[in-house]
Scaffold this active site. Sequence first.
Site, PDB file in Angstrom:
ATOM      1  N   TYR A 183       3.197  -0.052  -3.489  1.00  0.00           N
ATOM      2  CA  TYR A 183       2.347  -0.091  -2.292  1.00  0.00           C
ATOM      3  C   TYR A 183       1.597   1.241  -2.119  1.00  0.00           C
ATOM      4  O   TYR A 183       0.379   1.259  -1.879  1.00  0.00           O
ATOM      5  CB  TYR A 183       3.242  -0.382  -1.088  1.00  0.00           C
ATOM      6  CG  TYR A 183       2.540  -0.613   0.221  1.00  0.00           C
ATOM      7  CD1 TYR A 183       1.910  -1.838   0.478  1.00  0.00           C
ATOM      8  CD2 TYR A 183       2.518   0.367   1.209  1.00  0.00           C
ATOM      9  CE1 TYR A 183       1.283  -2.057   1.703  1.00  0.00           C
ATOM     10  CE2 TYR A 183       1.898   0.149   2.430  1.00  0.00           C
ATOM     11  CZ  TYR A 183       1.282  -1.072   2.670  1.00  0.00           C
ATOM     12  OH  TYR A 183       0.661  -1.285   3.876  1.00  0.00           O
ATOM     13  N   ALA A 206       0.878   3.461  -4.399  1.00  0.00           N
ATOM     14  CA  ALA A 206      -0.121   3.607  -5.464  1.00  0.00           C
ATOM     15  C   ALA A 206      -1.359   2.766  -5.152  1.00  0.00           C
ATOM     16  O   ALA A 206      -2.500   3.205  -5.357  1.00  0.00           O
ATOM     17  CB  ALA A 206       0.479   3.202  -6.804  1.00  0.00           C
ATOM     18  N   ILE A 250       2.615  -0.288  12.274  1.00  0.00           N
ATOM     19  CA  ILE A 250       1.984  -1.238  13.201  1.00  0.00           C
ATOM     20  C   ILE A 250       2.848  -2.500  13.247  1.00  0.00           C
ATOM     21  O   ILE A 250       3.173  -3.054  12.192  1.00  0.00           O
ATOM     22  CB  ILE A 250       0.565  -1.617  12.709  1.00  0.00           C
ATOM     23  CG1 ILE A 250      -0.303  -0.379  12.415  1.00  0.00           C
ATOM     24  CG2 ILE A 250      -0.122  -2.563  13.700  1.00  0.00           C
ATOM     25  CD1 ILE A 250      -0.707   0.461  13.599  1.00  0.00           C
TER      26      ILE A 250
HETATM   27  P1  NAP Z   1       0.519  -9.601   7.414  1.00  0.00           P
HETATM   28  O1  NAP Z   1       0.823  -9.832   8.853  1.00  0.00           O
HETATM   29  O2  NAP Z   1       1.585  -9.868   6.394  1.00  0.00           O
HETATM   30  O3  NAP Z   1      -0.825 -10.418   7.028  1.00  0.00           O
HETATM   31  C1  NAP Z   1      -1.322 -10.329   5.718  1.00  0.00           C
HETATM   32  C2  NAP Z   1      -2.629 -11.083   5.632  1.00  0.00           C
HETATM   33  O4  NAP Z   1      -3.129 -10.940   4.282  1.00  0.00           O
HETATM   34  C3  NAP Z   1      -2.496 -12.580   5.870  1.00  0.00           C
HETATM   35  O5  NAP Z   1      -3.649 -13.047   6.519  1.00  0.00           O
HETATM   36  C4  NAP Z   1      -2.391 -13.150   4.456  1.00  0.00           C
HETATM   37  O6  NAP Z   1      -2.852 -14.505   4.333  1.00  0.00           O
HETATM   38  C5  NAP Z   1      -3.368 -12.248   3.748  1.00  0.00           C
HETATM   39  N1  NAP Z   1      -3.164 -12.231   2.293  1.00  0.00           N
HETATM   40  C6  NAP Z   1      -2.073 -11.854   1.593  1.00  0.00           C
HETATM   41  N2  NAP Z   1      -2.308 -12.004   0.278  1.00  0.00           N
HETATM   42  C7  NAP Z   1      -3.572 -12.478   0.146  1.00  0.00           C
HETATM   43  C8  NAP Z   1      -4.390 -12.835  -0.941  1.00  0.00           C
HETATM   44  N3  NAP Z   1      -3.968 -12.738  -2.210  1.00  0.00           N
HETATM   45  N4  NAP Z   1      -5.633 -13.302  -0.714  1.00  0.00           N
HETATM   46  C9  NAP Z   1      -6.107 -13.408   0.558  1.00  0.00           C
HETATM   47  N5  NAP Z   1      -5.375 -13.091   1.648  1.00  0.00           N
HETATM   48  C10 NAP Z   1      -4.119 -12.630   1.429  1.00  0.00           C
HETATM   49  O7  NAP Z   1       0.103  -8.080   7.161  1.00  0.00           O
HETATM   50  P2  NAP Z   1      -0.455  -6.965   8.175  1.00  0.00           P
HETATM   51  O8  NAP Z   1       0.691  -6.155   8.645  1.00  0.00           O
HETATM   52  O9  NAP Z   1      -1.368  -7.569   9.173  1.00  0.00           O
HETATM   53  O10 NAP Z   1      -1.264  -6.041   7.150  1.00  0.00           O
HETATM   54  C11 NAP Z   1      -2.660  -6.151   6.984  1.00  0.00           C
HETATM   55  C12 NAP Z   1      -3.140  -4.934   6.199  1.00  0.00           C
HETATM   56  O11 NAP Z   1      -2.761  -3.743   6.890  1.00  0.00           O
HETATM   57  C13 NAP Z   1      -2.514  -4.823   4.803  1.00  0.00           C
HETATM   58  O12 NAP Z   1      -3.470  -4.361   3.883  1.00  0.00           O
HETATM   59  C14 NAP Z   1      -1.424  -3.789   4.994  1.00  0.00           C
HETATM   60  O13 NAP Z   1      -1.107  -3.124   3.798  1.00  0.00           O
HETATM   61  C15 NAP Z   1      -2.068  -2.877   6.013  1.00  0.00           C
HETATM   62  N6  NAP Z   1      -1.113  -2.063   6.775  1.00  0.00           N
HETATM   63  C16 NAP Z   1      -0.189  -2.629   7.587  1.00  0.00           C
HETATM   64  C17 NAP Z   1       0.685  -1.801   8.292  1.00  0.00           C
HETATM   65  C18 NAP Z   1       1.729  -2.342   9.225  1.00  0.00           C
HETATM   66  O14 NAP Z   1       2.532  -1.552   9.729  1.00  0.00           O
HETATM   67  N7  NAP Z   1       1.759  -3.638   9.509  1.00  0.00           N
HETATM   68  C19 NAP Z   1       0.616  -0.415   8.148  1.00  0.00           C
HETATM   69  C20 NAP Z   1      -0.343   0.113   7.292  1.00  0.00           C
HETATM   70  C21 NAP Z   1      -1.205  -0.721   6.628  1.00  0.00           C
HETATM   71  P3  NAP Z   1      -1.807 -15.746   4.564  1.00  0.00           P
HETATM   72  O15 NAP Z   1      -1.586 -15.787   6.044  1.00  0.00           O
HETATM   73  O16 NAP Z   1      -2.526 -16.931   4.057  1.00  0.00           O
HETATM   74  O17 NAP Z   1      -0.576 -15.386   3.808  1.00  0.00           O
END
Ligand code: NAP
Length: 249
Positions: free
Chosen positions: A157, A159, A190
Site C-alpha cells: 500500500y 509503495a 479516515i
Molecule cells: P472503501 O470504503 O473500501 O471504498 C473503495 C472504493 O474503491 C469502492 O467504491 C470500490 O468499489 C472501489 N474499488 C476498489 N477496487 C476497484 C477497482 N479495481 N476498480 C474500480 N473501483 C474499485 O475505501 P475508502 O476508505 O473510501 O478509500 C478510498 C481511497 O482513499 C483509497 O484510494 C484509499 O487508499 C484512500 N485512503 C483511505 C484512507 C482511510 O482511512 N479510509 C486513508 C488514506 C487514503 P466497490 O464498492 O465496487 O468495491
Amino acid sequence: MNKPLDDFVCVVTGGSRGIGKAIAIHLAKQGADVAITYASSKGPAEDVVTEIESLGCKSMAIQSDASKLEEAESMVSTVVDAWGKIDVLVNNAGITRDQLILRMSEQDWDQVLTTNLKSVFNGSKAVAKTMMRQRSGSVINVGSIIGLMGNAGQSNYAASKAGMIGFTKSFAKEFASRGIRANVIAPGYITTDMTESLDQKTLDAIKASIPMGEPGSADDVANLVSFLASNQSSYITGEVIRVDGGMAM
Ligand code: NAP
C-alpha cells in the site's frame, strides 16, 4: 445562486462507498454533474446516482475495473459521449491487502499495486487527450500519508501511494502547459469500510498518534477535492496535500 462547479463534469473512480461516495456527493452539491465508477457494488453505486440526481445534477454509474487500461478508456468515452467533456478526474479507487513483508504473497503485492497505482496511470492517460482538447482539466489522486511515512504491514500500500506521488508530479510537468493540473491528496486515518476491520487496540493507538485526537471523516477529504477541482486552485499543480489532523507532520 451560482455554485463553484456549475457546468463542471467530474468523474470519481470508486464512488460507490466511503471517501469516493462523499467526494461525488460533495462535487454535486457544488453544482457538478458526476459520473462514478465501481468494481462490484452496483446497488450502492445506483443509490449514489439517485442521491446526486436529487440534488438537481446529472449522474451515472459505470462498472469499470480501474486496474485495466481498456476499461478506463471505455469509461472515459462513455462520459464524453454522454456529456461532451471531463473537467475533473478523481482517481480514488483503492484497496488494502495488509501483511508483513515476509508473509506477503506476490498476489497481494500485485493486486494492490495494480488497483492503487496502475489505475492512476490508466485513468490519467485515458482522460489526458480529452483534457488537452479542452486545454483545461484537474486530475486529483487520492493517496495516503502511508505513502509519505511507510507502515509496517503495508509495504504494498505504501509503495502504491508513494509511487502515485512520483507519477502525479511527472504528469503535472508533462501537461502543465496544456492547462491540465494534477495533485495528490494524502488522507490520514479516515473512518470508512476500509478501516472498519481494525480492532479497538489498533484504533486507540492510531487515535493517540493523531495530534487532533480524532479520525477524519470522508467529508474532510471531499472538501479538499472540491477546492482542487475548482478554479480557486487554478495555480496549484504537482502538490501533495495532507488531510490528516496533523498525523504525518
Ligand atoms: P472503501 O470504503 O473500501 O471504498 C473503495 C472504493 O474503491 C469502492 O467504491 C470500490 O468499489 C472501489 N474499488 C476498489 N477496487 C476497484 C477497482 N479495481 N476498480 C474500480 N473501483 C474499485 O475505501 P475508502 O476508505 O473510501 O478509500 C478510498 C481511497 O482513499 C483509497 O484510494 C484509499 O487508499 C484512500 N485512503 C483511505 C484512507 C482511510 O482511512 N479510509 C486513508 C488514506 C487514503 P466497490 O464498492 O465496487 O468495491
